[in-house]
Design a protein around this motif. Structure first.
Motif, PDB file in Angstrom:
ATOM      1  N   ILE A 270      20.836 -28.823  97.388  1.00 17.89           N
ATOM      2  CA  ILE A 270      21.995 -29.655  97.043  1.00 17.89           C
ATOM      3  C   ILE A 270      22.412 -30.502  98.238  1.00 17.89           C
ATOM      4  O   ILE A 270      22.710 -31.695  98.106  1.00 17.89           O
ATOM      5  CB  ILE A 270      23.171 -28.777  96.548  1.00 17.89           C
ATOM      6  N   ALA A 271      22.415 -29.900  99.433  1.00 13.11           N
ATOM      7  CA  ALA A 271      22.731 -30.655 100.658  1.00 13.11           C
ATOM      8  C   ALA A 271      21.694 -31.750 100.892  1.00 13.11           C
ATOM      9  O   ALA A 271      22.025 -32.852 101.342  1.00 13.11           O
ATOM     10  CB  ALA A 271      22.785 -29.707 101.852  1.00 13.11           C
ATOM     11  N   LEU A 272      20.447 -31.446 100.562  1.00 11.70           N
ATOM     12  CA  LEU A 272      19.377 -32.438 100.705  1.00 11.70           C
ATOM     13  C   LEU A 272      19.602 -33.607  99.745  1.00 11.70           C
ATOM     14  O   LEU A 272      19.420 -34.769 100.110  1.00 11.70           O
ATOM     15  CB  LEU A 272      18.027 -31.775 100.417  1.00 11.70           C
ATOM     16  N   PHE A 273      20.045 -33.305  98.522  1.00 12.12           N
ATOM     17  CA  PHE A 273      20.345 -34.355  97.542  1.00 12.12           C
ATOM     18  C   PHE A 273      21.441 -35.269  98.077  1.00 12.12           C
ATOM     19  O   PHE A 273      21.332 -36.498  98.007  1.00 12.12           O
ATOM     20  CB  PHE A 273      20.791 -33.721  96.220  1.00 12.12           C
ATOM     21  N   TYR A 274      22.503 -34.662  98.650  1.00 18.55           N
ATOM     22  CA  TYR A 274      23.606 -35.451  99.200  1.00 18.55           C
ATOM     23  C   TYR A 274      23.131 -36.343 100.334  1.00 18.55           C
ATOM     24  O   TYR A 274      23.501 -37.508 100.436  1.00 18.55           O
ATOM     25  CB  TYR A 274      24.720 -34.505  99.687  1.00 18.55           C
ATOM     26  N   GLY A 275      22.279 -35.802 101.212  1.00 17.71           N
ATOM     27  CA  GLY A 275      21.863 -36.543 102.391  1.00 17.71           C
ATOM     28  C   GLY A 275      20.813 -37.600 102.148  1.00 17.71           C
ATOM     29  O   GLY A 275      20.767 -38.613 102.844  1.00 17.71           O
ATOM     30  N   VAL A 276      19.948 -37.390 101.142  1.00 18.44           N
ATOM     31  CA  VAL A 276      18.817 -38.300 100.916  1.00 18.44           C
ATOM     32  C   VAL A 276      19.009 -39.200  99.690  1.00 18.44           C
ATOM     33  O   VAL A 276      18.781 -40.411  99.760  1.00 18.44           O
ATOM     34  CB  VAL A 276      17.495 -37.493 100.772  1.00 18.44           C
ATOM     35  N   VAL A 277      19.441 -38.606  98.585  1.00 17.95           N
ATOM     36  CA  VAL A 277      19.496 -39.353  97.317  1.00 17.95           C
ATOM     37  C   VAL A 277      20.702 -40.282  97.252  1.00 17.95           C
ATOM     38  O   VAL A 277      20.577 -41.457  96.887  1.00 17.95           O
ATOM     39  CB  VAL A 277      19.502 -38.388  96.113  1.00 17.95           C
ATOM     40  N   THR A 278      21.894 -39.778  97.626  1.00 16.73           N
ATOM     41  CA  THR A 278      23.119 -40.571  97.493  1.00 16.73           C
ATOM     42  C   THR A 278      23.049 -41.921  98.200  1.00 16.73           C
ATOM     43  O   THR A 278      23.405 -42.948  97.610  1.00 16.73           O
ATOM     44  CB  THR A 278      24.329 -39.757  97.989  1.00 16.73           C
ATOM     45  N   PRO A 279      22.578 -42.007  99.469  1.00 16.08           N
ATOM     46  CA  PRO A 279      22.512 -43.325 100.126  1.00 16.08           C
ATOM     47  C   PRO A 279      21.570 -44.308  99.446  1.00 16.08           C
ATOM     48  O   PRO A 279      21.774 -45.519  99.516  1.00 16.08           O
ATOM     49  CB  PRO A 279      22.002 -42.990 101.541  1.00 16.08           C
ATOM     50  N   SER A 280      20.539 -43.791  98.770  1.00 20.85           N
ATOM     51  CA  SER A 280      19.581 -44.687  98.113  1.00 20.85           C
ATOM     52  C   SER A 280      20.128 -45.264  96.806  1.00 20.85           C
ATOM     53  O   SER A 280      19.574 -46.225  96.267  1.00 20.85           O
ATOM     54  CB  SER A 280      18.269 -43.946  97.829  1.00 20.85           C
ATOM     55  N   LEU A 281      21.233 -44.688  96.306  1.00 17.07           N
ATOM     56  CA  LEU A 281      21.807 -45.172  95.035  1.00 17.07           C
ATOM     57  C   LEU A 281      22.643 -46.432  95.221  1.00 17.07           C
ATOM     58  O   LEU A 281      22.804 -47.213  94.279  1.00 17.07           O
ATOM     59  CB  LEU A 281      22.661 -44.074  94.393  1.00 17.07           C
ATOM     60  N   ASN A 282      23.199 -46.626  96.426  1.00 17.50           N
ATOM     61  CA  ASN A 282      24.102 -47.763  96.645  1.00 17.50           C
ATOM     62  C   ASN A 282      23.472 -49.116  96.333  1.00 17.50           C
ATOM     63  O   ASN A 282      24.088 -49.943  95.644  1.00 17.50           O
ATOM     64  CB  ASN A 282      24.651 -47.736  98.070  1.00 17.50           C
ATOM     65  N   PRO A 283      22.234 -49.421  96.808  1.00 16.65           N
ATOM     66  CA  PRO A 283      21.628 -50.715  96.456  1.00 16.65           C
ATOM     67  C   PRO A 283      21.405 -50.871  94.951  1.00 16.65           C
ATOM     68  O   PRO A 283      21.582 -51.969  94.403  1.00 16.65           O
ATOM     69  CB  PRO A 283      20.280 -50.701  97.201  1.00 16.65           C
ATOM     70  N   ILE A 284      21.051 -49.760  94.290  1.00 18.84           N
ATOM     71  CA  ILE A 284      20.829 -49.810  92.830  1.00 18.84           C
ATOM     72  C   ILE A 284      22.131 -50.108  92.115  1.00 18.84           C
ATOM     73  O   ILE A 284      22.200 -50.958  91.222  1.00 18.84           O
ATOM     74  CB  ILE A 284      20.234 -48.474  92.334  1.00 18.84           C
ATOM     75  N   ILE A 285      23.211 -49.414  92.527  1.00 15.73           N
ATOM     76  CA  ILE A 285      24.517 -49.609  91.893  1.00 15.73           C
ATOM     77  C   ILE A 285      24.995 -51.039  92.068  1.00 15.73           C
ATOM     78  O   ILE A 285      25.432 -51.692  91.110  1.00 15.73           O
ATOM     79  CB  ILE A 285      25.547 -48.614  92.469  1.00 15.73           C
TER      80      ILE A 285
END
Length: 310
Positions: A270-285
């Motif tokens: 879950i911590a890995l999801f927060y650290g890796v996945v969340t920042p990559s969503l901003n350009p998509i959003i």
């Protein structure tokens, strides 16, 4: 048995699930590549397209830079450790990793609050927007966000590394996260815990409160707009930012307020999801919910943007 330098630490990661680490390597490499490319594209578009030379996109460029730096501070080494049996990190590397991840996380909270204030002024005080959000003010707010985040991290880093560690070297995480490092200390960490709690309130919860207040005033202003088209246009200028805030704070809330998992590996994923996945969503959003960014990306794709710039 692995020989360990006394100035090195072992990062456990998911060493007991080596088959899962191979899958995570492929996933994290793809997501990290998408994060760097997507956020670099946002920064490039903000610099090249005159339509994006506004305070909102200036702050967005800083957010994109923050996401690139934040993930780059730990993901490359983590990917290497996924494939190696010897998962060590030097003391200077661990100290730098902890400092950067904490600093950039704090700065992002503050910058999201600054972006909410920008949307508040744009929608609630549109006639004064150029006067209030002038370039000097934007630079000051951005420098203050970065400075406060990095100063906070410096304080916590100095206090953490001044503790006695009594030879403990095994960090039960993918990277040198401050809570995982504090678990190695054999001294009293009550002061560290207190200051971390204060910093969480000041740099995480206070910006969230400011964001909520900004959007309460924004919503009240939008509801007073007589036409449906006007309301849609006003809301569309801040919908991407709302989505980013919900994803960012939603992930933090789930990570820290959920019941503790029976398997510690789940907490680390879950911590890995927060650290890796969340920042990559901003350009998509921002590309999906913002017409100006989409138009600039299409212009770049067809070569119009570069030809105009030249």
């Amino acid at each position: 048995m692995m020989k360990l330098n006394r100035r090195e630490y072992i990062l456990l990661g998911l060493c007991e699930y080596h088959h899962l680490e191979t899958v995570l390597f492929v996933l994290c490499l793809g997501i990290y590549s998408m994060n760097v490319l997507g956020n670099s594209l946002l920064i490039g578009l903000s610099m090249l397209d005159p339509r994006l030379h506004s305070p909102m996109y200036f702050f967005l460029s800083n957010l994109a830079l923050m996401d690139i730096c934040g993930t780059s501070s730990f993901v490359p080494l983590m990917l290497v450790n996924f494939l190696e049996a010897q998962r060590t990190i030097s003391f200077p590397g661990c100290a730098l990793q902890m400092y950067l991840t904490l600093a950039l996380g704090s700065t992002e909270c503050l910058l999201l609050a600054v972006m909410a204030y920008d949307r508040y002024v744009a929608i609630c005080q549109p006639l004064r927007y150029p006067e209030i959000m002038n370039r000097q003010m934007c630079v000051r707010m951005t420098v203050l966000s970065w400075g406060a985040g990095f100063a906070n991290s410096l304080l916590h880093s100095l206090l953490t590394w001044s503790l006695p560690f009594c030879g403990h070297k095994i960090i039960n995480h993918f990277f040198c996260e401050i809570l995982a490092v504090l678990k190695l200390a054999c001294g009293d960490i009550s002061l560290n815990a207190l200051l971390l709690m204060v910093a969480t309130v000041v740099l995480t919860l206070a910006p969230l409160l400011l964001i909520c207040l900004s959007y309460i005033f924004i919503l009240a202003t939008i509801l007073r707009v007589p036409s449906a088209a006007g309301r849609r246009k006003a809301f569309s200028t801040c919908s991407a930012h709302i989505t980013v805030v919900v994803v960012f704070y939603g992930t933090i809330s789930f990570m820290y307020f959920k019941p503790k998992a029976k398997d510690p590996a789940l907490d680390k994923i879950i911590a890995l999801f927060y650290g890796v996945v969340t920042p990559s969503l901003n350009p998509i959003i921002y590309s999906l919910r913002n017409a100006e960014v989409r138009a600039a990306a299409i212009a770049l794709l067809w070569g119009d943007l570069l030809s105009r710039k030249i």
